[in-house]
Scaffold this motif. Structure first.
Motif, mmCIF file in Angstrom:
data_model
loop_
_atom_site.group_PDB
_atom_site.id
_atom_site.type_symbol
_atom_site.label_atom_id
_atom_site.label_comp_id
_atom_site.label_asym_id
_atom_site.label_seq_id
_atom_site.Cartn_x
_atom_site.Cartn_y
_atom_site.Cartn_z
ATOM 1 N N VAL A 9 51.944 24.810 41.725
ATOM 2 C CA VAL A 9 53.863 25.650 41.348
ATOM 3 C C VAL A 9 54.160 26.160 43.332
ATOM 4 N N SER A 10 53.361 26.865 43.059
ATOM 5 C CA SER A 10 53.272 27.051 44.743
ATOM 6 C C SER A 10 52.756 26.612 45.792
ATOM 7 N N TYR A 11 51.976 25.817 45.688
ATOM 8 C CA TYR A 11 51.244 24.980 46.647
ATOM 9 C C TYR A 11 52.412 24.107 46.954
ATOM 10 N N LEU A 12 53.090 23.530 45.825
ATOM 11 C CA LEU A 12 54.079 22.489 45.779
ATOM 12 C C LEU A 12 54.950 23.414 46.768
ATOM 13 N N GLY A 13 55.721 24.372 46.473
ATOM 14 C CA GLY A 13 56.895 25.070 47.173
ATOM 15 C C GLY A 13 56.301 24.701 48.071
ATOM 16 N N LEU A 14 54.954 25.254 49.277
ATOM 17 C CA LEU A 14 55.298 25.525 50.806
ATOM 18 C C LEU A 14 55.257 23.715 51.082
ATOM 19 N N VAL A 15 54.689 22.886 50.097
ATOM 20 C CA VAL A 15 54.959 21.674 50.667
ATOM 21 C C VAL A 15 56.482 21.277 50.681
ATOM 22 N N GLY B 216 56.227 30.170 42.050
ATOM 23 C CA GLY B 216 54.509 29.832 42.087
ATOM 24 C C GLY B 216 54.653 31.304 42.188
ATOM 25 N N ILE B 217 54.852 32.236 42.453
ATOM 26 C CA ILE B 217 55.023 33.672 43.032
ATOM 27 C C ILE B 217 54.746 34.156 41.352
ATOM 28 N N GLY C 299 53.843 32.156 38.953
ATOM 29 C CA GLY C 299 53.331 31.388 38.250
ATOM 30 C C GLY C 299 52.055 32.482 38.499
ATOM 31 N N HIS C 300 51.764 32.940 39.943
ATOM 32 C CA HIS C 300 50.307 34.063 39.962
ATOM 33 C C HIS C 300 50.051 34.833 39.081
ATOM 34 N N TYR C 301 51.587 35.367 39.242
ATOM 35 C CA TYR C 301 51.499 37.238 38.132
ATOM 36 C C TYR C 301 51.290 36.027 36.265
ATOM 37 N N LEU C 302 51.390 35.677 36.063
ATOM 38 C CA LEU C 302 51.083 34.787 34.907
ATOM 39 C C LEU C 302 49.591 34.631 34.517
ATOM 40 N N ALA C 303 49.247 34.303 35.363
ATOM 41 C CA ALA C 303 48.384 33.571 35.825
ATOM 42 C C ALA C 303 46.937 35.055 35.469
ATOM 43 N N ARG C 304 47.092 35.915 36.243
ATOM 44 C CA ARG C 304 46.331 37.251 36.349
ATOM 45 C C ARG C 304 46.462 37.867 35.087
ATOM 46 N N LEU C 305 48.229 37.599 34.138
ATOM 47 C CA LEU C 305 48.313 38.269 33.389
ATOM 48 C C LEU C 305 47.272 37.717 31.795
ATOM 49 N N TYR C 306 47.380 36.065 32.839
ATOM 50 C CA TYR C 306 46.804 34.594 31.064
ATOM 51 C C TYR C 306 45.237 35.380 31.099
ATOM 52 N N ASP C 307 45.062 35.787 32.595
ATOM 53 C CA ASP C 307 43.141 35.811 32.333
ATOM 54 C C ASP C 307 42.966 37.783 31.813
ATOM 55 N N GLU C 308 43.549 38.096 31.944
ATOM 56 C CA GLU C 308 43.458 39.527 31.698
ATOM 57 C C GLU C 308 43.057 39.177 29.856
ATOM 58 N N ILE C 309 44.621 39.102 29.257
ATOM 59 C CA ILE C 309 44.979 38.274 27.846
ATOM 60 C C ILE C 309 43.967 37.566 27.347
ATOM 61 N N LYS C 310 43.331 36.902 27.717
ATOM 62 C CA LYS C 310 41.542 36.098 27.318
ATOM 63 C C LYS C 310 41.015 37.382 26.812
ATOM 64 N N GLY C 311 40.710 38.208 28.027
ATOM 65 C CA GLY C 311 39.284 39.376 27.198
ATOM 66 C C GLY C 311 38.580 38.905 27.953
ATOM 67 N N ARG C 312 38.266 37.273 28.586
ATOM 68 C CA ARG C 312 36.387 36.925 28.605
ATOM 69 C C ARG C 312 35.930 37.898 29.771
ATOM 70 N N PRO C 313 35.074 38.658 28.927
ATOM 71 C CA PRO C 313 33.531 39.476 29.879
ATOM 72 C C PRO C 313 33.796 39.203 31.088
ATOM 73 N N PRO C 314 34.197 39.864 32.498
ATOM 74 C CA PRO C 314 34.088 39.690 33.407
ATOM 75 C C PRO C 314 32.657 39.322 34.222
ATOM 76 N N TYR C 315 31.692 40.328 32.837
ATOM 77 C CA TYR C 315 30.204 39.469 33.301
ATOM 78 C C TYR C 315 29.159 38.910 31.556
#
Ligand code: UDP
Ligand code: MG
Length: 327
Positions: free
Chosen positions: A247-253, A297-298, A300-316
């Motif tokens: 979305v944010s790239y779309l915003g830039l375009v 878009g902004i 969206g970026h925060y949502l994406a961070r939240l989403y990664d955290e909530i998913k809880g997949r191990p970082p390694y």
């Protein structure tokens, strides 16, 4: 067996001469007419003299007589352990349940329709015995699927590669996992799982074993066009937050286009070529449009961070110790 989830802890060694136990995990959904014969064929083809087998037949809430048929099989062959869902939860859930109930030192996940050739299991186990943690069945060709199915698969794998940075072409759910890997997979907290992608993502020491997709022996595939589409979207979004950020790239375009249109409007205005009020409207649309898209878009970026955290997949994932080949 008592399961240690910390992969750094050494597993209690089995007695020297005890044969390893191998769990076969077979999800089945509405395969009533063929399931008994297929389970017998799988056990027959998978047998070997240096290990023992158990087979977890997971009935994924079948609507036909699959559960009864599995129960009959289990009466005849005590290696078969039936599991049954209350309703259809999907193949991923069935695989997870099978692995959670497996007692083996390793497990092999395979389809119940014999499209994953069980004759390869002894070969997979031989590789495991040499010290590998994962052995992946890789589709040589995709069987005789239709043109549209092939195109769909290509589009899906292409998108997946681009979005999630994982090349899954030819990958299947036909896999052998060492106990270490099973425990790690079970310890993942995420609810929506894409089995083959998670195992591929973790990149344990592994081997690939090519296989040809056999004809389905009886019954039909359970994948409709719509469910495949849903499956594709779910799996891509569970591995990538790129769509959110688009979305944010779309915003830039839009902003770039808007700037051009805005300048043109202003030039026309000053040359006196513009209609009354037209410039204001143009500028307003352009400014508001890009402001909204950029703000989305902004978010969206925060949502994406939240989403990664909530998913809880191990970082390694810790690399397990090198194994000495079994005798
Ligand atoms: N399956 C399942 N739950 C479902 C759909 C399928 O457990 O909701 C099982 C099915 O019985 C089979 C395997 O998953 O053992 C693969 O399904 P299918 O053959 O329909 O898919 P395809 O081989 O066409 O990809
Ligand atoms: Mg199939």
């Amino acid at each position: 067996m008592n399961v240690a989830t910390n992969s750094m802890l050494a597993r209690p060694e089995r007695e020297q001469d005890a044969k390893p136990l191998i769990s076969l995990v077979v999800p089945v959904f509405n395969e009533g007419p063929i399931v008994r014969a297929n389970l017998a064929a799988i056990l027959e083809a998978a047998s070997g003299n240096w290990y023992t087998l158990e087979l977890l037949a997971v009935d994924d809430g079948s609507l036909d007589n699959t559960a009864d048929e599995i129960a009959l099989s289990a009466q005849q062959d005590e290696r078969i352990r039936p599991l049954s869902f209350t309703r259809n939860f999907g193949k991923e859930a069935a695989i997870l349940a099978g692995l959670a109930h497996a007692k083996g030192d390793a497990a092999v996940v395979l389809d119940g329709d014999l499209q994953h050739p069980p004759e390869l299991i002894p070969q997979m186990l031989a590789l495991w015995r040499q010290g590998l943690y994962v052995v992946e069945g890789v589709k040589q060709d995709r069987g005789n699927e239709t043109l549209s199915q092939g195109m769909f698969a290509r589009a899906f794998y292409g998108l997946f590669r681009r979005f999630a940075d994982l090349d899954l072409r030819g990958h299947s759910d036909f896999k052998l996992l060492d106990r270490e890997v099973i425990d790690a997979y079970l310890a993942f907290p995420e609810r929506h799982r894409f089995f083959r992608a998670i195992i591929g993502w973790a990149q344990y020491p592994s081997a690939q074993l090519p296989f040809t997709v056999a004809e389905r022996n009886g019954g039909t595939t359970h994948w409709g066009k719509l469910s495949l589409m849903r499956y594709a979207i779910n799996n891509i979004t569970s591995f990538s937050s790129l769509p959110l950020k688009l979305v944010s790239y779309l915003g830039l375009v839009t902003l770039a286009f808007g700037a051009v249109i805005g300048i043109m409007s202003l030039v026309q205005k000053f040359k006196g070529q513009a209609l009354d009020g037209f410039t204001t409207v143009n500028l307003l649309i352009v400014i508001m449009g890009s402001a909204i898209l950029l703000s989305l878009g902004i978010i969206g970026h925060y949502l994406a961070r939240l989403y990664d955290e909530i998913k809880g997949r191990p970082p390694y994932v810790i690399k397990p110790p090198r194994k000495v080949p079994r005798k």
